[in-house]
Design an enzyme around this catalytic site. Structure first.
Site, PDB file in Angstrom:
ATOM      1  N   HIS A 134      11.460   8.065   7.110  1.00 56.56           N
ATOM      2  CA  HIS A 134      12.171   6.861   6.655  1.00 56.56           C
ATOM      3  C   HIS A 134      13.344   7.187   5.721  1.00 56.56           C
ATOM      4  CE1 HIS A 134       9.668   7.026   3.004  1.00 56.56           C
ATOM      5  NE2 HIS A 134      10.527   6.192   2.455  1.00 56.56           N
ATOM      6  N   HIS A 188      10.898  14.642   3.898  1.00 59.54           N
ATOM      7  CA  HIS A 188      12.050  13.883   3.402  1.00 59.54           C
ATOM      8  C   HIS A 188      13.128  14.770   2.772  1.00 59.54           C
ATOM      9  CE1 HIS A 188       9.478  10.585   4.199  1.00 59.54           C
ATOM     10  NE2 HIS A 188       8.823  10.565   3.059  1.00 59.54           N
ATOM     11  N   LYS A 245       5.283  12.562  -9.021  1.00 56.84           N
ATOM     12  CA  LYS A 245       4.769  11.211  -9.276  1.00 56.84           C
ATOM     13  C   LYS A 245       4.595  11.061 -10.782  1.00 56.84           C
ATOM     14  CE  LYS A 245       3.044  10.049  -4.857  1.00 56.84           C
ATOM     15  NZ  LYS A 245       3.883   9.065  -4.206  1.00 56.84           N
TER      16      LYS A 245
HETATM   17  C1  BG6 Z   1       6.286   8.362   1.467  1.00 60.72           C
HETATM   18  C2  BG6 Z   1       5.253   9.112   0.665  1.00 60.72           C
HETATM   19  O1  BG6 Z   1       6.612   9.064   2.637  1.00 60.72           O
HETATM   20  O2  BG6 Z   1       7.452   8.176   0.683  1.00 60.72           O
HETATM   21  C3  BG6 Z   1       4.942   8.375  -0.618  1.00 60.72           C
HETATM   22  O3  BG6 Z   1       4.069   9.262   1.430  1.00 60.72           O
HETATM   23  C4  BG6 Z   1       6.201   8.088  -1.399  1.00 60.72           C
HETATM   24  O4  BG6 Z   1       4.030   9.111  -1.428  1.00 60.72           O
HETATM   25  C5  BG6 Z   1       7.246   7.435  -0.506  1.00 60.72           C
HETATM   26  O5  BG6 Z   1       5.877   7.240  -2.473  1.00 60.72           O
HETATM   27  C6  BG6 Z   1       8.565   7.339  -1.225  1.00 60.72           C
HETATM   28  O6  BG6 Z   1       9.449   6.580  -0.454  1.00 60.72           O
HETATM   29  P1  BG6 Z   1      10.631   5.781  -1.151  1.00 60.72           P
HETATM   30  O7  BG6 Z   1      11.410   5.233  -0.016  1.00 60.72           O
HETATM   31  O8  BG6 Z   1       9.986   4.734  -2.001  1.00 60.72           O
HETATM   32  O9  BG6 Z   1      11.373   6.773  -1.973  1.00 60.72           O
END
Ligand code: BG6
Length: 488
Positions: free
Chosen positions: A186, A248, A338
């Site tokens: 994403h 990511h 985190k």
């Molecule tokens: C997800 C992780 O893929 O991405 C999560 O599993 C994380 O742990 C999240 O919180 C973060 O996504 P974004 O878009 O909020 O930065």
């Protein structure tokens, strides 16, 4: 913008969190923007016993919740929900897929939808192999019409190691063609990430500087203020490296470091990203201690479903090198944590200092130049440079020149899922990682995971929540210009 081809979307895991929080609200936004196909239906499939109407009411609540603060017209909502259907079934029984197929065909007939089906696996990862297997067993993985197609979206985590990712890839490729498989990340759907390509390749002024001659180091980070919340069970088995860096942050590195593609086409872009991944220097047992670091926030072990003696890292930082002409010896720091001071994801390009210092104490002894691409929140781009402080003498301080997306429009940026859903409906895989990048990145990270496993408690640094991760993080970035990574 052109609407996607007419099609049926089947969501497996439709009663789950991802469907309610992300997929359905994003599909509603696409409906509101009139971007959904002319003839279209969404068929949710899961174990819970809902009727079509009960499922629609559930989704109505989710949409309202997710879009709270925005006015949603009842009529529009009803219009969208009339496209939504539900099929209760147990996805581990092959025979039930025949019934599902019957429901799909009836729905396509009723709506005049051609033989085009998009499957979305919004299920626990355990099902990523099983569901495609059952689809194949029931001949649901191929279109019978020559103009028809099947596509499948697979959510993360895509494997937990190189071996498991490869096995999953091989399995999927035995059932679908590579161009029918969409592995979602994403982060690549975020507006600011797409803009990175435009910033780099639509402007002539950055490219001459975008290399080892002018860049000192690159930081790619995702800090989060929340802890693991309700996801202790998944997270304790995964950790920060698997959860954020392997996918990511590595994909962001691909876009940051790639060469300009010959054309703005999915295959060309992916080929360039793939070259970057192939050039990343592997970790060795000798350099590992200087290239990786991990931490755990205090209180993590008391979170629900987390082992009381867990060594899982909630903070991870790695130093990577891309061994090619453009990037040789430029460190790329990828880090995430985190329970940090704030939620912030960004890419920082730290430029080298001037070769000769003309102004005593300029920019407090550091390079004056840095480009920050704020991925979220407060999406924007800031270029820092040195400027004389008004008054007597020549005191040089760093100042920023800012672009903020919110200055363009009051409308919030679209959610990443909107863009990615629309792309897969249109058959555009530009923003979906290629299978080889996922495998290479697992191959790179496996030795780190193994090293940490061997280390156990040793080398795991505890950090207080609400700050910037373990103090020891600077071990891998000793130069004063790159550390502390956060805050800037
Ligand atoms: C997800 C992780 O893929 O991405 C999560 O599993 C994380 O742990 C999240 O919180 C973060 O996504 P974004 O878009 O909020 O930065």
């Amino acid at each position: 913008m052109k609407k996607a081809d007419d099609q049926l979307l089947v969501i497996f895991g439709a009663s789950g969190d991802l469907t309610g929080r992300k997929l359905i609200p994003s599909l509603f936004e696409l409906y509101a923007a009139d971007l959904l196909p002319e003839r279209f239906a969404i068929l949710g499939a899961a174990r819970s016993e809902y009727s079509d109407d009960q499922f629609r009411e559930e989704q109505r609540k989710h949409i309202r919740e997710e879009l709270s603060g925005r006015e949603v017209e009842e009529e529009q909502l009803n219009g969208f929900l009339s496209l939504v259907y539900y099929f209760a079934f147990d996805s581990v029984h092959s025979v039930q897929y025949r019934e599902l197929n019957g429901k799909m065909e009836a729905l396509r007939k009723e709506k005049g939808i051609p033989d085009r089906v998009l499957y979305y696996l919004a299920t626990p990862p355990l099902m990523y192999e099983k569901i495609p297997g059952f689809l194949a067993e029931n001949q649901m993985n191929d279109a019978s019409d020559p103009d028809g197609w099947r596509r499948i979206v697979v959510e993360k985590p895509f494997g937990i190691s190189y071996a498991s990712a490869k096995q999953l890839n091989d399995h999927l490729k035995g059932i679908f063609n590579e161009n029918e498989i969409y592995r979602i990340d994403h982060y690549l759907g975020k507006e600011t990430v797409q803009n990175l390509l435009v910033l780099r390749f639509a402007n002539g002024i950055f490219e001459p500087l975008w290399n080892r001659n002018y860049i000192h180091s690159v930081e790619i980070s995702a800090a989060e203020s929340l802890g693991v919340e309700e996801r202790g069970k998944y997270y304790d088995g995964a950790g920060a490296l698997r959860d954020m860096i392997q996918n990511h942050l590595m994909e962001l590195m691909g876009f940051t470091a790639m060469e300009c593609p010959a054309a703005f086409e999915a295959d060309q872009i992916k080929a360039e990203v793939s070259k970057v991944f192939r050039s990343v220097r592997p970790f060795t047992p000798v350099d590992m201690p200087e290239r990786v670091i991990r931490g755990q926030y205090e209180g993590y072990r008391e979170e629900p479903n987390v082992a009381p003696d867990s060594y899982t890292e909630t903070y991870a930082a790695v130093k990577l090198f891309i061994d090619n002409w453009r990037w040789s010896d430029v460190p790329f720091y990828l880090y995430t944590g985190k329970k940090m001071a704030e939620k912030r994801s960004e890419i920082v390009i730290n430029f080298k200092s001037t070769p000769h210092v003309l102004f005593a104490g300029q920019c407090s002894g550091k390079s004056c130049n840095r480009l920050i691409i704020n991925i979220q929140p407060d999406e924007g781009i800031t270029l820092y440079f040195g400027l004389k402080v008004p008054g007597i003498g020549y005191k040089v301080e760093q100042v920023g020149m800012d672009f903020r997306y919110k200055s363009l429009s009051d409308t919030p940026l679209p959610d990443a899922y909107e863009r990615l859903l629309l792309d897969v409906m249109e058959g555009d895989s530009t923003l979906y990682p290629q299978s080889d990048t996922l495998e290479i990145s697992w191959k790179l990270m496996d030795p780190v995971l193994e090293y940490w496993k061997q280390q156990g408690r040793e080398g795991l640094y505890f950090y207080p929540p609400g700050q910037n991760g373990p103090a020891e993080r600077c071990v891998i970035a000793p130069e004063p210009e790159s550390c502390p990574f956060l805050p800037k």
